[in-house]
Design a protein around this motif. Structure first.
Motif, PDB file in Angstrom:
ATOM      1  N   PRO A 160      32.908 -34.162  14.430  1.00  0.00           N
ATOM      2  CA  PRO A 160      32.511 -32.929  13.752  1.00  0.00           C
ATOM      3  C   PRO A 160      33.432 -32.671  12.580  1.00  0.00           C
ATOM      4  N   PRO A 161      32.902 -32.225  11.456  1.00  0.00           N
ATOM      5  CA  PRO A 161      33.771 -31.957  10.310  1.00  0.00           C
ATOM      6  C   PRO A 161      34.702 -30.786  10.604  1.00  0.00           C
ATOM      7  N   ARG A 162      35.840 -30.768   9.914  1.00  0.00           N
ATOM      8  CA  ARG A 162      36.746 -29.634  10.075  1.00  0.00           C
ATOM      9  C   ARG A 162      36.031 -28.355   9.655  1.00  0.00           C
ATOM     10  N   PRO A 163      36.255 -27.258  10.386  1.00  0.00           N
ATOM     11  CA  PRO A 163      37.308 -27.027  11.375  1.00  0.00           C
ATOM     12  C   PRO A 163      36.915 -27.339  12.822  1.00  0.00           C
ATOM     13  N   GLY A 164      35.970 -28.218  13.039  1.00  0.00           N
ATOM     14  CA  GLY A 164      35.657 -28.630  14.402  1.00  0.00           C
ATOM     15  C   GLY A 164      34.837 -27.636  15.183  1.00  0.00           C
TER      16      GLY A 164
END
Length: 506
Positions: A160-164
């Protein structure tokens, strides 16, 4: 670590162990892990991208569990919507979070119908049955049964891309318009580990789930038992509570979890106290304060079982505090101390820390706290600041550091010069032997500003007697806290999780 890593780890440890039980259906950890890997790959193949929001619309079922972990494994954000909601509410929530895909089951396709035409962002609809013609705005309509055919059962290599972000959980809306609490993987993982720790969950535990998985409490039952490598027993027939108890007994459930109304029903309308339930080890209660008299009766009905009274919020990924069973009877009515990893304070209106015994707002800090409300910076700023998450709950600490809730700030009744918390009155009414449920609100009053009205559901066979109830209250409460009027009802309005909706009382 990510939420779905709990499933991967459990499958690696014990692939043949049962993860999910639903009637005659059994799903092992190995099979569930492989299935969710393949589904995740299929979602990615069909255009779902990490960070996308994906709606999940299922009643509690093995399919819900598979869809939940598959969406997470694809790096997307799960938006589990209430399966009992009307189509307008479902569409509003999917529109609010800009969902690009919907994984739905049961009869929900016809329920939504043309309403999906109001969701131009939806590019993919996955539901039981064969693939159909293109949906609204050209969305692809694919079969859940065949979606993952031919896909590898190896975990997809995505993050998953940040911030998660892991999930958007819409609040029940009991005090206003539902808002989407954004929960990160780290928040859910932290809360899950803490709950597993204080409940002492192991691979041998199996919990009876009568709460919906879309609800943060239900979601925590799933995550914690997968993290422990135990089993979740799905029981969707709580409308027939004796049937639910039969399932608990037959399947050897070690855990039972519910909200106050769950236990009121079990104590007042089943033979719970007459059942031995040798496998049952623990009971947990959250989802609103439970009256001390009801807690006492539950303990008496389940001798030798560990009863955990807990307190939490959607915005806290589930849990904020718990009362250890060994302290339950001497601290009856308290919600205990903060769970591991959480700090709780009671603050005055000026932001200073309240003294022991002094009522103020409960404020929480910890890794489990939400990122904020989706697409609502103003409301996020109202509840999140440098001091932490402002719960909107009023409470106080005693000299030993145990938290006692006084009610919701928004429910406070302003009657003359008095500021009254309904919780104390409700607890007094529930001590009456004829009362099954009670809710107290303030209603407009020309002289006092607000007067107190009690809404009461009686136990089966009990007779309506307003003066008897008021005399009972006068024997336990100061005069200014005695209700001015009593209304008897066959039932109280509740949300899908069993919480009483006071906004619908009038």
């Amino acid at each position: 670590m990510f939420v779905h890593d709990f499933l991967r780890d459990a499958a690696q440890r014990r692939p043949e162990a049962v993860a999910v039980i639903h009637g005659e259906v059994r799903r092992s950890y190995g099979a569930l892990d492989a299935r969710t890997n393949a589904l995740a790959r299929a979602l990615l193949r069909e255009g779902v991208r990490p960070g996308d929001r994906v709606g999940l619309l299922f009643a509690n079922s093995p399919e819900y569990v598979a869809g939940y972990y598959a969406i997470l494994k694809a790096g997307a954000i799960v938006v589990a919507v209430n399966a009992a909601a009307d189509s307008r509410t479902i569409v509003e929530q999917l529109r609010d979070c800009e969902a690009v895909a919907l994984v739905a089951g049961g009869t929900f396709g016809p329920l939504l119908g043309a309403a999906l035409s109001g969701l131009p962002a939806i590019r993919l609809i996955v539901s039981p049955g064969g693939a159909g013609p293109a949906g609204p705005h050209g969305a692809r309509v694919l079969s859940l049964e065949t979606l993952a055919e031919g896909e590898s059962e190896e975990a997809p290599d995505v993050l998953p891309p940040r911030p998660g972000r892991a999930a958007i959980v819409y609040t029940s809306g009991s005090t206003g318009k539902p808002r989407g609490a954004v929960l990160r993987h780290e928040a859910i993982v932290a809360n899950t580990r803490s709950i597993v720790s204080y409940l002492e969950l192991t691979e041998g535990d199996r919990v009876l789930v009568v709460l919906p998985f879309h609800y943060v409490y239900g979601k925590s039952l799933l995550n914690t038992h997968v993290a422990a490598g135990g089993a979740v027993i799905i029981e969707n027939r709580f409308l027939y509570p004796q049937v639910a108890l039969d399932t608990l007994e037959r399947e050897g459930a070690t855990g039972l979890s519910g909200v106050p109304s769950t236990f009121a029903i079990l104590l007042n309308r089943t033979n719970l106290a007459a059942r031995a339930l040798p496998a049952l080890r623990y009971v947990t209660q959250a989802g609103g304060p439970m009256a001390p008299d009801l807690t006492r009766r539950l303990v008496e009905a389940l001798p030798g079982k560990r009863v955990f009274v807990m307190y939490g919020a959607t915005e806290a990924s589930a849990r904020l505090s718990y009362l250890p069973p060994e302290d339950l009877m001497r601290k009856l009515g308290s919600v205990g101390r903060a769970i591991p990893g959480v700090t709780l304070e009671v603050l005055r209106d000026d932001g200073s820390v309240a003294a022991p015994g002094e009522v103020g707002e409960v404020v929480a800090r910890g890794d489990n706290i939400m990122e904020g409300y989706w697409n609502d910076p103003e409301e996020t700023a109202r509840v999140l600041d440098a001091k932490g998450y402002h719960t909107g709950d009023l409470g106080s600490f005693d000299d030993e550091g145990f938290l006692w809730l006084a009610g919701r700030a928004r429910e406070q009744i302003k009657s003359g010069a008095h500021r009254i918390h309904p919780k104390e009155i409700e607890e007094a009414i529930l001590e009456h032997p004829a009362v099954h449920e009670a809710a107290v609100i303030g209603v407009p009053d020309e002289t006092l500003g607000e007067s107190i009205r009690a809404f009461i559901v009686l136990r089966a066979g009990a007779r309506e007697d307003e003066e008897d109830v008021l005399a009972h209250c006068r024997s336990r409460l100061p005069a200014y806290k005695v209700p001015k009027s009593v209304a008897f009802r066959d039932e109280l309005p509740k949300g899908p999780t069993g919480k009483i909706l006071k906004r619908d009382l009038h």
